[in-house]
Design a protein around this motif. Sequence first.
Motif, PDB file in Angstrom:
ATOM      1  N   TRP A 262       0.937  -1.275  -0.036  1.00  0.00           N
ATOM      2  CA  TRP A 262      -0.057  -0.047  -0.002  1.00  0.00           C
ATOM      3  C   TRP A 262       0.822   1.312   0.118  1.00  0.00           C
ATOM      4  O   TRP A 262       0.613   2.126  -0.525  1.00  0.00           O
ATOM      5  CB  TRP A 262      -0.843  -0.083   1.197  1.00  0.00           C
ATOM      6  N   LEU A 263       2.085   1.145   0.663  1.00  0.00           N
ATOM      7  CA  LEU A 263       3.024   2.392   0.658  1.00  0.00           C
ATOM      8  C   LEU A 263       3.559   2.547  -0.856  1.00  0.00           C
ATOM      9  O   LEU A 263       3.534   3.844  -1.123  1.00  0.00           O
ATOM     10  CB  LEU A 263       4.119   2.117   1.741  1.00  0.00           C
ATOM     11  N   TYR A 264       3.943   1.353  -1.266  1.00  0.00           N
ATOM     12  CA  TYR A 264       4.408   1.632  -2.593  1.00  0.00           C
ATOM     13  C   TYR A 264       3.259   2.056  -3.912  1.00  0.00           C
ATOM     14  O   TYR A 264       3.426   2.934  -4.475  1.00  0.00           O
ATOM     15  CB  TYR A 264       4.905   0.078  -3.312  1.00  0.00           C
ATOM     16  N   VAL A 265       2.070   1.533  -3.652  1.00  0.00           N
ATOM     17  CA  VAL A 265       0.945   2.007  -4.657  1.00  0.00           C
ATOM     18  C   VAL A 265       0.536   3.495  -4.391  1.00  0.00           C
ATOM     19  O   VAL A 265       0.388   4.252  -5.277  1.00  0.00           O
ATOM     20  CB  VAL A 265      -0.254   1.136  -4.351  1.00  0.00           C
ATOM     21  N   THR A 266       0.763   3.945  -3.174  1.00  0.00           N
ATOM     22  CA  THR A 266       0.556   5.528  -2.745  1.00  0.00           C
ATOM     23  C   THR A 266       1.597   6.190  -3.460  1.00  0.00           C
ATOM     24  O   THR A 266       1.221   7.325  -4.288  1.00  0.00           O
ATOM     25  CB  THR A 266       0.439   5.528  -1.230  1.00  0.00           C
ATOM     26  N   ALA A 267       2.918   5.722  -3.212  1.00  0.00           N
ATOM     27  CA  ALA A 267       3.764   6.588  -3.679  1.00  0.00           C
ATOM     28  C   ALA A 267       3.860   6.612  -5.101  1.00  0.00           C
ATOM     29  O   ALA A 267       3.902   7.689  -5.949  1.00  0.00           O
ATOM     30  CB  ALA A 267       5.205   6.041  -3.364  1.00  0.00           C
TER      31      ALA A 267
ATOM     32  N   PHE B 281       1.224   6.216  -7.241  1.00  0.00           N
ATOM     33  CA  PHE B 281       0.004   7.014  -7.801  1.00  0.00           C
ATOM     34  C   PHE B 281       0.537   8.481  -7.516  1.00  0.00           C
ATOM     35  O   PHE B 281       0.019   9.135  -8.513  1.00  0.00           O
ATOM     36  CB  PHE B 281      -1.041   6.786  -6.746  1.00  0.00           C
ATOM     37  N   LEU B 282       1.086   9.046  -6.603  1.00  0.00           N
ATOM     38  CA  LEU B 282       1.303  10.392  -6.306  1.00  0.00           C
ATOM     39  C   LEU B 282       2.470  10.887  -7.432  1.00  0.00           C
ATOM     40  O   LEU B 282       2.134  11.790  -8.103  1.00  0.00           O
ATOM     41  CB  LEU B 282       1.891  10.827  -4.899  1.00  0.00           C
TER      42      LEU B 282
END
Length: 204
Positions: free
Chosen positions: A7-12, A14-15
Amino acid sequence: MSLHLWWLYVTAVFLISATPGPNMLHVMTQSIAHGPRRALATMAGLMSAVLLCLIASALGLGALLKASPRLFDVLRYAGVAYLVWLGIKAWRAPVGGVGGVASRRSDRALYLTGLLTGLSNPKLIIFAAALFPQFIDPSRPFGTQLAILVISFVVIELGWQAAYALGGIKLACWLAPVNRQRLFNRATGVMFIGFGGALLGARA
């Protein structure tokens, strides 16, 4: 890889993908010049660059670039030169009809331009060299993690590229007057040169 780390990876991702950069600007300008269907060749080139950079990073290129600042500088200067060249080309692009002369470019040319633009993208280079390897857990199967991370990146990146391509469709109508085309070309040129300057200031 734990769910929390994913989830941290996906958030990074995405941004990072959402932030306007050379890739998204290139997709939008190609959609304006050639239409969304032919812009798919550009998107394919950009995604090929993403795959090459992420896989190379996972296989150790990121560590090599950190250990060899000179090699990183060579890649960085090549990227700067290409982005500046794109900026000059955009500034001097002919006006007088959206999708006119440029529409005769082949899909292969659009793909190669997208590939080179992606490989010179400062965001992708820095992400692949410095950040991407940190999401790989050495205690877990490498191949599975690499597949999950790469597929996640590709899905998110494609979503944003599609959004920018559709934005190009709407801009194409607004750009009908010659004076707006000239303004857009020069603004695009300045932005590409600005991205080159950002890459010039990057550090491994």
